[in-house]
Every structure is written in C-alpha cells, then in structure tokens.
Write a protein that holds these residues in place. Structure first.
Motif, PDB file in Angstrom:
ATOM      1  N   GLY A 528       0.654  -1.058   0.035  1.00  0.00           N
ATOM      2  CA  GLY A 528       0.074  -0.288   0.026  1.00  0.00           C
ATOM      3  C   GLY A 528       0.802   1.428   0.005  1.00  0.00           C
ATOM      4  N   LYS A 529       0.250   2.154   0.537  1.00  0.00           N
ATOM      5  CA  LYS A 529       1.078   3.642   0.442  1.00  0.00           C
ATOM      6  C   LYS A 529       1.150   4.220   1.842  1.00  0.00           C
ATOM      7  N   THR A 530       2.300   4.999   1.915  1.00  0.00           N
ATOM      8  CA  THR A 530       2.615   5.635   3.171  1.00  0.00           C
ATOM      9  C   THR A 530       1.497   6.472   3.555  1.00  0.00           C
ATOM     10  N   GLY A 531       1.535   6.801   4.925  1.00  0.00           N
ATOM     11  CA  GLY A 531       0.335   7.676   5.388  1.00  0.00           C
ATOM     12  C   GLY A 531       0.816   9.002   5.580  1.00  0.00           C
ATOM     13  N   LYS A 532       0.000  10.044   6.110  1.00  0.00           N
ATOM     14  CA  LYS A 532       0.344  11.602   6.395  1.00  0.00           C
ATOM     15  C   LYS A 532       1.617  11.874   6.887  1.00  0.00           C
ATOM     16  N   ASP A 533       2.111  10.826   7.792  1.00  0.00           N
ATOM     17  CA  ASP A 533       3.432  11.137   8.363  1.00  0.00           C
ATOM     18  C   ASP A 533       4.596  10.432   7.499  1.00  0.00           C
ATOM     19  N   GLY A 534       4.436   9.866   6.433  1.00  0.00           N
ATOM     20  CA  GLY A 534       5.112   9.251   5.387  1.00  0.00           C
ATOM     21  C   GLY A 534       5.690   7.878   6.046  1.00  0.00           C
ATOM     22  N   GLN A 535       4.810   7.341   6.811  1.00  0.00           N
ATOM     23  CA  GLN A 535       5.460   6.003   7.524  1.00  0.00           C
ATOM     24  C   GLN A 535       4.156   4.944   6.844  1.00  0.00           C
ATOM     25  N   LEU A 536       5.047   3.449   6.778  1.00  0.00           N
ATOM     26  CA  LEU A 536       4.174   2.550   6.478  1.00  0.00           C
ATOM     27  C   LEU A 536       4.512   1.406   7.670  1.00  0.00           C
ATOM     28  N   GLU A 537       3.536   0.806   8.109  1.00  0.00           N
ATOM     29  CA  GLU A 537       3.884  -0.464   9.005  1.00  0.00           C
ATOM     30  C   GLU A 537       3.518  -1.969   8.190  1.00  0.00           C
ATOM     31  N   LEU A 538       4.492  -2.840   8.104  1.00  0.00           N
ATOM     32  CA  LEU A 538       4.280  -3.755   7.360  1.00  0.00           C
ATOM     33  C   LEU A 538       3.328  -5.078   8.187  1.00  0.00           C
ATOM     34  N   PRO A 539       2.797  -5.693   7.174  1.00  0.00           N
ATOM     35  CA  PRO A 539       2.131  -6.866   7.965  1.00  0.00           C
ATOM     36  C   PRO A 539       2.805  -7.804   8.725  1.00  0.00           C
ATOM     37  N   GLU A 540       2.262  -8.502   9.713  1.00  0.00           N
ATOM     38  CA  GLU A 540       2.915  -9.530  10.651  1.00  0.00           C
ATOM     39  C   GLU A 540       3.736 -10.451   9.903  1.00  0.00           C
TER      40      GLU A 540
END
Length: 591
Positions: A528-540
């Motif tokens: 997917g895409k990074t959020g407003k803070d530019g961050q992206l959390e990977l699935p487990e």
C-alpha cells in the motif's frame, strides 16, 4: 505645577495612545528618545549606499489608536476596528498584495532574515502612504510618478546623478523614486523583480516592496533580533522619529488593526519632496503638519514656548480686471502638432511565445504571457492598455495573488504580464488577453496544470532492533518504513516487499513469510502507500521451520530499495539417553 496639570488635562485619548505606543516601541528595540543618529553603528550610510541620508520628507504621522466609532467595520477603509473613509490604517488592495508577495519571496530568497510583510508595509506607509493618490494600478504601476526632491544639498543630501535620469527623469541630480522612495544608486544594488516580468522597476510597488526587503535584510540581518531590526530601519533613514513611525505602523498592522481599501480610494497624495502646490488640503493625520500630511522633519522642530501671533492683514477687495489668484487659470487645450503624425489605433494583438502552457501544480509557468499591439499596417502601438485575465478554477494566480492585471504597451508595442503561479489543483484554464475599451479579437493561451508527482528520495526502517524469530513462530517486532524527500516526510508513496535470500537478490521458496487474506503463506506483498507521516507498517511476519539468514527487499514506486535483514534461529536440540553400554577400560578384566 499648575501649568503642567493644565497641559496634561488637554492631552487627548489619541495622544495618550500614541505616546504609549512610542514608549513601547522604544523599549522593544532598546532605543533612546528621538534624536538624529547620523553616526549609528554599521547602519550609517556609506558613499556607495546613500539611502540613509536625508532624501525627502517622510510621513511621520503615527497610527490613530483611539477607539473607533462603532459601525465602521467593513466600510471602505474599515479594518478590524473600523477606519475612516480615507483609509488611515487601511492599505490599498494592490499594495497589500505587493507587501505580502515580497515577504513570501524573501522567505525563500533570504530565509535567515525573517522579514514580516508588516515591516515592508510600514516603510511604504511612511514613505508614500502606500502610493495613495498617485493612481495605483493592479499591475503595481502608478498613473503619476512618485518622486522626492532634487538632492542638491542643503536640507537634503547632495547626490549627483547616478542613473542618467532613467528612473527619476533628472540627469543632473538624483531623486528618490517610487512607493518606497529608493535612491537610484541604492536601487542598482538592492533592486528586485517582484512581479516576474523580467524588469526591476522601483516605480512598481511589487518590485519596490521586494527591493525594500532585500535592502532591510542586507548584512545578514535577522529581523527577529530587535538590534538588527533597529539597524535595518535606521539604514533606510537616519532618524529616530523615522524608526518610531515605521515600527508603530508595523506593530499596528501586526495587531490586525488594518483593512484593505480600493486602489482608487480618494486621498491627497503625500508628496515626499515637500512641495504641496497643486494639492487639495485635507484634515491632517495626528502628528502631522497641517496641509502637508507629514510631520515636522527631524532637525526642523518648532521652538518651544509661546508663539508670536502673526498680525492679520486686511483682505483686499477683488479687482474685476485682474484674475482671482484663488482660482487656477484654466490651461488651454493643447493643439495637435501638424508636424507629428497621429498614431494609428491598435488593430490587433500578436502573441509572443507559445499558445499552449503546461506545468506541475504548485510551480510557476516558465514564461510570462506577452503580446505586441499592432496597427493595421503591422506597426507597433505604444500606450495601449492590455488586460490579462485568468479564466478557470485551478487556483492559478499572477504573482501578486490576482487573476487580472492591466499592462500598458511599451514603445515597441509589447506588454508582458507577471508570471503565473499554478494552483494546487490539477486541471486546465485559459489566460485571455484583450485590449481595454476595444472590441478586438482576444488572444488566448491554453494552460494545463498537471498533478504534482509524489516522490521520495529515501526510504529507511524506523528503529534498528534486530529482527529475529524462532522456527514456526511470528517475529516479535513489527517493521515500519519511513519515506522522505529532502528530509520531509512524504505521504502517498507506494511500496512492495519480497522475502529473499541473505544476498538480498535470490528468491526463496521457504523461510519467512506473510499471510494472505486466506491465511496462506506468501513471500511477495503489495504494502500500500505511506500515510500522512510518511510511514508504513508492514503486516505481521512469520517464520517456518527453516532457520538461517534472510532479507526483506522493500522497493518504493520511485525505485528506492531498502534491504532489511531477518534471522530465524536454529531449532533447539533435545539430548536423548544413550542405549550403548560404556566402554570397558583397557586392562580391566571382564565381569
């Protein structure tokens, strides 16, 4: 004591407010009472920089801070407190746009200066009352020139001609020019193009405002510092009264006690030359000399004490044979010169440059809109007023935050508008060019604004904790990725993740994995895409029964690659009891 009490009782509310304001400004910048400071520090004028020398009569009237009568807010000239119709604290619309535009450009060009638009406006107010009464136009020009006195010495500085009359029309001596009264030699050093038309013109308020910002920010000044602020204003005019007036207006504008007034608001123009002949007197602002609109210049204060009354002379009876001196003699209409041909009227506009424009949202179009006015014979026509108008809903604006400007053609028949800043919204608009008062075919430029691409020049993992898991279990720590561009967090950056071998390249069929929507192992996923803070959390992330080193290869849509190392621990060995009898020691007899 009785005299003092009587004098104190006569002080008006406005005078008290003004006195308090001056006192607060003096404390704010650490200055002494009004006096001439011709030798003050490094802000003293230099031979190559004569701006601080006496070059005209500034309007030193302080803001009227007395409470306004209710009901004026929203009226012409009205501010948050409601101003008088002559715009005592109001700023003409175009002047306000020029000051704010200059501060925005200076924030990029001179980021360490921190100059507020209100300070530039304070200079414009004191030098020319925002060009009021001079026919300020939406393109920043004025119908009548704003010129100070000839600098021949005496009351003012002596400055011989430095511009061959280019700006001030005087080839013998210099004169301060324009809405912020630049001396031509100073303009040569500090002049700026504030409206993007390729010309640095001190008579245009957009250029003059940006030039003022450049001048005040010189010598690496930081105007957040009260000492640098004081030096900057003193360098413009070596007078403490001048500093007090400029800063008083700056504080007033910063307080919100200001409104916009139409450019053509009727007002008597302030004449920086001190010559009031031909002007219509108006009620002077507080602190001004009646009939001039400006306060008594520093060094020419009236003597204290009682004033000797001037004896009144009898009024002579008018002689019917002599013209009345109170009534101006009408000037005869100029007769056309038969030796000079009458210029042919404009017949058409010719586009200069491309008919199609394209740029990215938030950017400035590469070239200004430009046309040439021609007569029927194809010869250029000077003095034609050309109107440029943006038609569309993309948020595009001319520099100066307006959608309409009018520019007169030059001797070569050319007229160029300020550059156009594309809005944040993608789409199309038309820039239409017409001749004022003429029903001629317009010239259209079709412009396209493309959506700004989302781009990241760097992706990194947040945190540096070692990622480990036991066989057939989940990794305890989540993986978080940060996307940025020039150190700024970038939202909307798409990414994918692939489990690879320890070299970061080779694919694997066993090892760590993600789970799809059905719970089945997958080793390549769209994150997917990074959020407003530019961050992206990977699935487990999970480990199967294969131990060893692996990598997680993360790729952004910009082609940025990040390798994250993974480690699956070896399975723990369980020790089984031995069924083999112990060996018999050598030499020992068997049982």
């Amino acid at each position: 004591m009785k005299i003092l009490r009587t004098r104190a009782a006569s002080v008006s509310r406005q005078g008290l407010c003004t006195a308090l304001l001056v006192a607060s400004l003096t404390a704010a910048v650490g200055v002494s009472p009004p006096h001439n400071t011709a030798g003050a520090d490094d802000s003293s004028p230099r031979p190559s920089d004569p701006q601080g020398k006496p070059h005209g009569v500034p309007n030193l009237a302080l803001p009227d801070l007395a409470p306004k009568k209710p009901g004026n807010a929203g009226k012409p000239g009205g501010g948050t407190g409601g101003d008088s119709p002559d715009g005592n604290t109001g700023i003409p619309k175009t002047a306000l746009a020029a000051y704010q535009n200059a501060a925005r450009l200076a924030a990029t060009q001179l980021p360490g200066c921190h100059i507020p638009w209100e300070l530039i406006a304070g200079i414009g107010r004191v030098e020319s009352v925002h060009a009021g009464g001079y026919g300020l136009r939406s393109d920043g020009s004025t119908e009548k020139p704003i010129r100070g006195p000839r600098l021949t010495g005496g009351q003012f500085a002596e400055i011989r001609d430095t511009d061959k009359g280019r700006w001030d029309g005087d080839t013998e001596y210099d004169r301060a020019v324009g809405p912020t009264q630049f001396i031509p030699s100073t303009w040569e050093m500090s002049g700026a193009d504030g409206n993007g038309d390729g010309i640095k013109d001190p008579n245009n308020i957009f250029d003059a405002a940006l030039g003022t910002a450049h001048y005040l920010c010189a010598n690496n000044r930081d105007l957040n510092s009260s000492a640098d602020l004081d030096k900057a204003v003193l360098s413009y005019n070596q007078s403490r009264e001048y500093v007090n007036a400029v800063l008083a207006w700056m504080r007033t504008y910063q307080s919100g006690n200001v409104g916009t007034v139409p450019d053509n608001t009727p007002t008597t123009p302030h004449n920086p030359s001190g010559d009031t002949s031909g002007t219509t007197p108006t009620t002077p602002s507080p602190g001004t000399t009646p009939g001039t609109g400006s306060s008594t210049p520093s060094g020419n204060k009236p003597s204290p004490g009682k004033q000797t009354p001037t004896p009144q002379k009898p009024t002579p009876k008018p002689d019917p044979q002599k013209p009345d001196p109170q009534k101006p003699t009408p000037k005869p209409e100029p007769k056309p010169d038969p030796t000079k041909p009458t210029p042919a009227p404009v017949a058409r506009l010719e586009r200069i440059g491309a008919a199609e424009w394209e740029t990215t949202a938030g950017e400035t179009f590469a070239e200004p809109a430009s046309v040439r006015a021609l007569d029927k014979a194809g010869k250029p026509v000077a003095g034609t007023r050309v109107r440029f108008e943006i038609i569309g809903r993309t948020g595009a604006r001319f520099l100066g935050n307006t959608t309409k400007v009018t520019v007169p053609t030059a001797k070569d028949g050319k007229a160029a508008a300020p550059r156009v800043l594309a809005g944040d919204q993608a789409g199309q608009f038309t820039l239409r060019i017409t001749v004022e008062g003429k029903d001629l075919a317009p010239v259209d430029i079709n412009a396209t604004v493309k959506a700004a691409p989302v781009h990241a020049d760097k992706i990194v993992r947040v945190g540096n904790k070692r990622l480990e898991a036991k066989p057939n279990s989940a990794f305890a720590d989540k993986v978080v990725i940060q996307a940025s561009n020039g150190g700024k967090a970038m939202p909307g950056i798409g990414m994918t993740a692939t489990v690879a071998a320890a070299d970061g390249e080779s694919t694997v069929k066993s090892g760590p994995y993600f789970k799809d929507e059905n719970g089945k192992p997958v080793r390549e996923v769209d994150l997917g895409k990074t959020g407003k803070d530019g961050q992206l959390e990977l699935p487990e992330l999970f480990a199967d029964n294969k131990s060893g080193g692996f990598t997680l290869r993360i790729v952004s849509t910009d082609g940025q690659v990040l390798i994250v190392h993974l480690n699956v621990l070896a399975a723990e060995s369980t020790q089984q009891p031995s069924t083999t009898p112990p060996a018999t020691p050598s030499g020992t007899p068997k049982a």
